[in-house]
Design an enzyme around this catalytic site. Structure first.
Site, PDB file in Angstrom:
ATOM      1  N   ASP A  45       0.849  -1.187   0.000  1.00 17.96           N
ATOM      2  CA  ASP A  45       0.000   0.000   0.000  1.00 17.96           C
ATOM      3  C   ASP A  45       0.887   1.239   0.000  1.00 17.96           C
ATOM      4  OD1 ASP A  45      -1.756   2.081   0.387  1.00 17.96           O
ATOM      5  OD2 ASP A  45      -2.963   1.040   1.890  1.00 17.96           O
TER       6      ASP A  45
ATOM      7  N   HIS B 263       0.731   8.163   3.635  1.00 16.57           N
ATOM      8  CA  HIS B 263       1.417   7.498   4.744  1.00 16.57           C
ATOM      9  C   HIS B 263       2.939   7.716   4.726  1.00 16.57           C
ATOM     10  CE1 HIS B 263      -2.450   5.657   5.300  1.00 16.57           C
ATOM     11  NE2 HIS B 263      -2.410   5.154   4.076  1.00 16.57           N
TER      12      HIS B 263
ATOM     13  N   ILE C  92       0.226   9.622   8.242  1.00 16.93           N
ATOM     14  CA  ILE C  92      -0.487   8.787   9.215  1.00 16.93           C
ATOM     15  C   ILE C  92      -0.242   7.310   8.927  1.00 16.93           C
ATOM     16  CG2 ILE C  92      -2.271  10.531   9.588  1.00 16.93           C
ATOM     17  CD1 ILE C  92      -4.129   8.872   7.786  1.00 16.93           C
TER      18      ILE C  92
ATOM     19  N   GLY D 236      -4.673   2.392   8.070  1.00 21.39           N
ATOM     20  CA  GLY D 236      -5.709   1.813   8.924  1.00 21.39           C
ATOM     21  C   GLY D 236      -5.567   0.304   9.044  1.00 21.39           C
TER      22      GLY D 236
END
Length: 306
Positions: free
Chosen positions: A205, A210, A225, A228
């Site tokens: 990903d 990110h 961040i 998830g």
């Protein structure tokens, strides 16, 4: 971004994804386990070494059930005819994983993806994607993923007074999990590393949200961040450790609702309540006293030592 100038929901929901073959090796399984924190606190952790090493001379390493999420990430994209959105404003809303049989430590998977939902929420659009993953050699169904993607700024495309809403499963809506107000059955605290997102992204990903500070700021965050699905990996690892007594094959289904972002380097506290064969959980960021994830994990059985 899609090539059309405005959202066309009929084009979106009728889209047919091509089947995608996904091959993985033990190296990929190990890298994933490290990406979700396995052995981060103790390199010879007796309950987690088996995810990264052939412990006790075993021929195969064990695979965490959340590894299934990688099949979904690899087999679809949102560059669809009729879908107009800003990819910088994409957020992962929910994830459901159903495990049909344990994963081999290496293999070749055939993924079949489809659009299972599209909803106009005014200022945002919600897209639901289902991915069924089959073992290519045997044809056996290994797992099913269902993802809910939140596209900020992409709503308002309905042509009638009623907001547009399509679901492949209209009689089975996903409802929020009600977290008990009683004391948790178990609590597990784990620290993410400042480089956690940079490590996890190597599992496939590569969303710059990110890793790229400028993209993160555009999306409204002070810095990149954590994925998830990485947070989910931490939470399910905690459940396997505390409730399953280290046996990942006890996990049948996983449901997660992503509530708030996590910054790499923050501490995660996962609280667990046992209700029959269902573990209800919520994960909080210790530093901000904020709940970031909630959901449930269904088990095939309970550990005899509970």
């Amino acid at each position: 971004m899609a090539q059309t100038s405005e959202m066309n929901p009929n084009l979106v929901v009728s889209h047919k994804y091509p089947e995608v073959t996904y091959s993985y090796s033990e190296r990929d399984v190990i890298l994933y386990a490290l990406g979700v924190g396995a052995c981060a606190r103790d390199a010879v952790d007796d309950k987690e070494l088996k995810y990264v090493y052939h412990k006790d001379g075993k021929q195969y390493i064990e695979v965490l059930p959340t590894f299934a999420a990688l099949f979904a990430v690899a087999s679809h994209n949102l560059q669809l005819p009729g879908l107009v959105y800003d990819p910088r404003l994409l957020l992962h809303g929910q994830q459901y994983i159903e495990i049909h049989k344990p994963f081999p430590s290496s293999g070749c998977i055939q993924n079949r993806a489809s659009i299972s939902g599209l909803h106009d929420k005014g200022k945002a659009a919600i897209v639901e994607i289902e991915v069924e993953s089959y073992e290519k050699l045997s044809g056996e169904l290994l797992c099913t993923n269902r993802m809910t993607i939140f596209l900020r700024g992409a709503g308002g495309f309905s042509k009638s007074s009623e907001p547009y809403s399509y679901s492949k499963y209209p009689n089975h809506p996903v409802s929020a999990v009600k977290v008990p107000k009683t004391q948790p059955f178990a609590v597990f605290e784990d620290c993410t590393q400042p480089s956690q997102a940079l490590l996890y992204r190597l599992s496939g990903d590569y969303n710059p949200l990110h890793s790229d500070p400028s993209i993160a700021r555009i999306a409204g965050f002070s810095r990149p961040i954590l994925h998830g699905l990485c947070t989910l990996g931490f939470a399910v690892r905690a459940i396997i450790r505390c409730i399953c007594r280290g046996d990942p094959n006890m996990v049948k289904n996983i449901q997660a609702r992503f509530l708030l972002h996590v910054y790499p380097g923050e501490t995660l506290i996962t609280e667990m309540w046992l209700e029959g064969l269902r573990v209800i959980y919520q994960t909080k960021v210790k530093e901000r006293s904020s709940t970031v994830l909630s959901g449930y994990v269904d088990l095939s059985r309970l550990a005899s030592s509970l």
